[in-house]
Design a protein around this motif. Structure first.
Motif, PDB file in Angstrom:
ATOM      1  N   SER A  95       0.833  -1.198   0.000  1.00 27.11           N
ATOM      2  CA  SER A  95       0.000   0.000   0.000  1.00 27.11           C
ATOM      3  C   SER A  95       0.868   1.247   0.000  1.00 27.11           C
ATOM      4  O   SER A  95       1.934   1.292   0.606  1.00 27.11           O
ATOM      5  CB  SER A  95      -0.980  -0.012   1.169  1.00 27.11           C
ATOM      6  OG  SER A  95      -0.291   0.024   2.381  1.00 27.11           O
ATOM      7  N   ARG A 117      -0.501   4.891  -9.240  1.00 26.47           N
ATOM      8  CA  ARG A 117       0.046   4.630  -7.911  1.00 26.47           C
ATOM      9  C   ARG A 117       0.742   5.836  -7.303  1.00 26.47           C
ATOM     10  O   ARG A 117       1.306   5.753  -6.228  1.00 26.47           O
ATOM     11  CB  ARG A 117       1.048   3.475  -7.987  1.00 26.47           C
ATOM     12  CG  ARG A 117       0.389   2.189  -8.367  1.00 26.47           C
ATOM     13  CD  ARG A 117       1.336   1.023  -8.217  1.00 26.47           C
ATOM     14  NE  ARG A 117       0.649  -0.218  -8.549  1.00 26.47           N
ATOM     15  CZ  ARG A 117       1.091  -1.427  -8.251  1.00 26.47           C
ATOM     16  NH1 ARG A 117       2.226  -1.551  -7.622  1.00 26.47           N
ATOM     17  NH2 ARG A 117       0.411  -2.496  -8.580  1.00 26.47           N
ATOM     18  N   THR A 127      -3.404   3.421   0.554  1.00 30.13           N
ATOM     19  CA  THR A 127      -4.255   2.745  -0.419  1.00 30.13           C
ATOM     20  C   THR A 127      -3.569   1.457  -0.865  1.00 30.13           C
ATOM     21  O   THR A 127      -2.395   1.488  -1.218  1.00 30.13           O
ATOM     22  CB  THR A 127      -4.435   3.613  -1.682  1.00 30.13           C
ATOM     23  OG1 THR A 127      -4.526   4.968  -1.272  1.00 30.13           O
ATOM     24  CG2 THR A 127      -5.661   3.204  -2.469  1.00 30.13           C
ATOM     25  N   VAL A 165      -2.450  -0.934  -3.423  1.00 28.57           N
ATOM     26  CA  VAL A 165      -2.234  -0.656  -4.850  1.00 28.57           C
ATOM     27  C   VAL A 165      -2.061  -1.926  -5.671  1.00 28.57           C
ATOM     28  O   VAL A 165      -1.726  -1.860  -6.848  1.00 28.57           O
ATOM     29  CB  VAL A 165      -1.007   0.254  -5.062  1.00 28.57           C
ATOM     30  CG1 VAL A 165      -1.226   1.609  -4.449  1.00 28.57           C
ATOM     31  CG2 VAL A 165       0.243  -0.390  -4.513  1.00 28.57           C
TER      32      VAL A 165
END
Lengths: 363, 282
Positions: free
Chosen positions: A61, A75, A65, A67
């Motif tokens: 992450s 990203r 988030t 990814v």
């Protein structure tokens, strides 16, 4: 906060697992260097963070988030490649602006960002040139400029300096370090170069066969390598590693080639155990007498100017090429006669001991 | 080659001059024949110096054509040839670029099987598959049309293979840099792959244009309408013009005209063409 979190990240190609579960937290603004021998999976790991390789297991992450399933462009990362990977048909300006153009950022802002990045990297004069008119160092700057203009959360560097000549490499190394400090952007940097590893990062990860062997500040890793692999890998010339055995009291180490190393603090709990003894070349001193030293035969002397490297073999018998090498680094210019013998001493505090079976450090 | 030996130099130049003469002589004869009256061309010996009828002949074939061969103006034939050759060239380049792009950059089931299928068709030239192709084109109602003349010749294993090789030399890191920059497949194709294959496209353009321009058998087979005649078939028909001795001056003029567009294409694309065949740096 631009944190990068790796939890139990795995990668396998068919049955072959190349990344075997990496857990790792990279803090905001931190500069982390991944170092390891070729084929250890360091580039693969970086490319997984970038999204250029799929992730077989675990989670990555960025900024909170996950990814795993996102495209590289989603990203919020920027990557600098080893071969620069500039678009040869575009000018320097177009190279830097291309990503922003795709993102549909207004023209004025693109221009502003490119100008600013060009100023930071001192490439304003080259903006209209094409990459093939630039030298290696300039191309590398353009590649970095392309990363900077994206204003990413994370910079990823994949051995960016390995195509440059030695002098330029030193210069660019310093520039990257300064740049990262000024911009404060979280960075991950992959290299196989000792010096880059030691000097660039806040933290260093030593990767071997898909496993992080040790993670720590460069000095921690230099002073307290946790495994035989890290001990042998970090440091140049690398640490001398010799097999030995603790005696029955645990007070001294007996070397099979002859000689003993006395310990000031006994290791009773390990008495009688097979160990690997480590000592860095720069921590070896010449013994005045013969007490508490080991005798070696000098085979090759290398004068480096600032240092003298003396390559020796343990034991007194006939010298063979394959004999356990032992390197001594002495400062200044020293002369020795090749083929003669000398006695060496090492301070107790510089000794590293590892379990011969597991390769783990013994304190 | 710093030696100076007059005899060697002389022999070298003589060889070169002979070579050039060998290649240029037929063209010279064509030019000479195109500049005489029809009557002069049936007398022996044939003239080796140009006459004064060049522009007369030029206007005659360009505007009127040869009466005995149907009176189709060569201007129309050349227009047909040009349209067909360009359709074939652009069609070939477009299709091959796209199929090579698919084969190199996308992972799909049976990818290599498709590649080999395309590759194997290299072994099947138009002449071998001419009957089934005619059947298909006839059923689609494309006889006597530009589509019928060009579409069956557009698929090209050679060009696909060439572009595949070109794409394979593109560094992976460039694709990755483009992905990081957020370029999708189509943007990557347009913004990066196409400009970088420019020289190869030019080289292929030259080869394919000449290939399309020189087509003879296929147009002969599917065109019956006189307004669809291409110049290469036209020349042949002029030879067989009914109940007349061949009008060599006009035929040679037509040949001369038919040579011009390929020459023009080669000259225009020369520098790109050479770079396309030799350049390796990406």
């Amino acid at each position: 906060m631009a944190q990068v979190l790796l939890s139990n990240v795995r990668k396998s190609y068919g049955d072959v697992e190349v990344i075997k579960g990496v857990d790792w937290q990279i803090n905001d603004g931190e500069f982390v260097v991944i170092v390891g021998p070729s084929g250890c999976g360091k580039s693969t790991l970086l490319r997984m963070i970038a999204g250029l390789e799929t992730i077989s297991g675990g989670e990555i992450s960025i900024k909170g988030t996950v990814v795993n399933k996102l495209e590289p462009s989603e990203r919020d990362i920027a990557m600098v490649f080893q071969n620069y990977a500039l678009y040869p048909h575009m000018s320097v300006y177009q190279n830097m602006a291309y990503g922003l153009k795709i993102k549909k950022i207004p023209k004025e802002e693109i221009e502003e960002r490119v100008q600013k990045a060009a100023e930071i990297l001192e490439i304003e004069d080259y903006l209209e040139r094409s990459p093939r008119q630039l030298s290696g160092g300039q191309r590398q700057r353009v590649a970095m400029g392309r990363a900077i203009v994206r204003q990413p959360a994370v910079f990823l560097f994949d051995e960016p300096l390995s195509n440059l000549d030695a002098k330029l490499r030193v210069q660019m190394r310093l520039e990257i370090k300064k740049l990262q400090e000024n911009l404060g952007i979280t960075s991950v940097y992959v290299t196989h170069d000792q010096v880059e590893a030691m000097t660039l990062g806040h933290r260093l990860a030593v990767l071997n066969e898909g496993v992080v062997e040790q993670l720590g500040t460069p000095i921690e890793i230099y002073e307290k390598p946790q495994t035989v692999f890290v001990a042998g890998f970090i440091g140049s010339p690398s640490m001398n590693l010799i097999n030995g055995k603790l005696d029955d009291e645990g007070n001294s180490i007996v070397l099979p080639e002859g000689g003993t190393v006395k310990l000031s603090k006994g290791k009773k709990q390990y008495k009688g155990q097979e160990i690997t003894l480590g000592i860095r070349p720069e921590h070896v001193t010449l013994a005045k007498g013969k007490e508490n030293g080991i005798e070696v035969k000098i085979s090759v002397v290398e004068q480096l100017g600032a240092d003298t490297l003396v390559h020796c073999t343990l034991g007194k018998g006939e010298t063979k090429i394959s004999d356990t090498g032992f390197v001594v680094r002495l400062s200044g210019i020293k002369t020795f006669e090749e083929g003669s013998f000398m006695s060496l001493n090492f301070a107790d505090k510089h000794l590293h001991m590892f379990d011969a079976k597991t390769g783990k450090r013994i304190e | 080659m710093t030696e100076h030996r007059p005899i060697l130099t002389f022999i070298a130049h003589l060889t070169l001059i002979l070579g050039i003469a060998l290649v240029a002589f037929p063209i010279w004869v064509t030019f000479v024949a195109a500049s005489h009256e029809a009557a002069r061309m049936v007398q022996v010996p044939l003239p080796l110096l140009p006459g004064d009828q060049f522009f007369v002949n030029l206007r005659e074939v360009f505007v009127n054509g040869i009466a005995g061969a149907g009176g189709i103006p060569v201007g129309l034939m050349m227009m047909n040839s040009l349209i067909v050759a360009l359709m074939i060239t652009f069609g070939k380049i477009a299709i091959s670029l796209i199929s090579a792009f698919a084969i190199v950059y996308f992972k799909f089931p049976f990818r290599m099987a498709f590649f080999w299928m395309i590759f194997i068709t290299l072994m099947l030239p138009v002449e071998v598959r001419i009957l089934p192709t005619f059947e298909v084109v006839a059923n689609l109602g494309m006889l006597n049309s530009y589509w019928g003349l060009s579409i069956p010749l557009i698929a090209s294993a050679t060009a696909t293979f060439l572009f595949r090789q070109v794409f394979l030399t593109m560094p992976d890191e460039m694709l990755e840099a483009a992905r990081v920059d957020g370029a999708g497949p189509l943007r990557f194709f347009w913004d990066i792959l196409l400009p970088l294959s420019r020289t190869n496209i030019a080289a292929l353009f030259v080869i394919m244009f000449i290939y399309g321009w020189n087509q003879y058998l296929w147009p002969l087979l599917i065109t019956t309408d006189r307004s669809m005649v291409t110049v290469v078939m036209g020349i042949k028909q002029m030879l067989e013009a009914a109940e007349q001795a061949p009008q060599w001056n006009l035929i040679m003029m037509t040949s001369l005209l038919a040579m011009l567009p390929p020459v023009a294409v080669v000259i225009a694309m020369q520098s790109l063409f050479v770079r396309g065949l030799t350049e390796t740096e990406k």
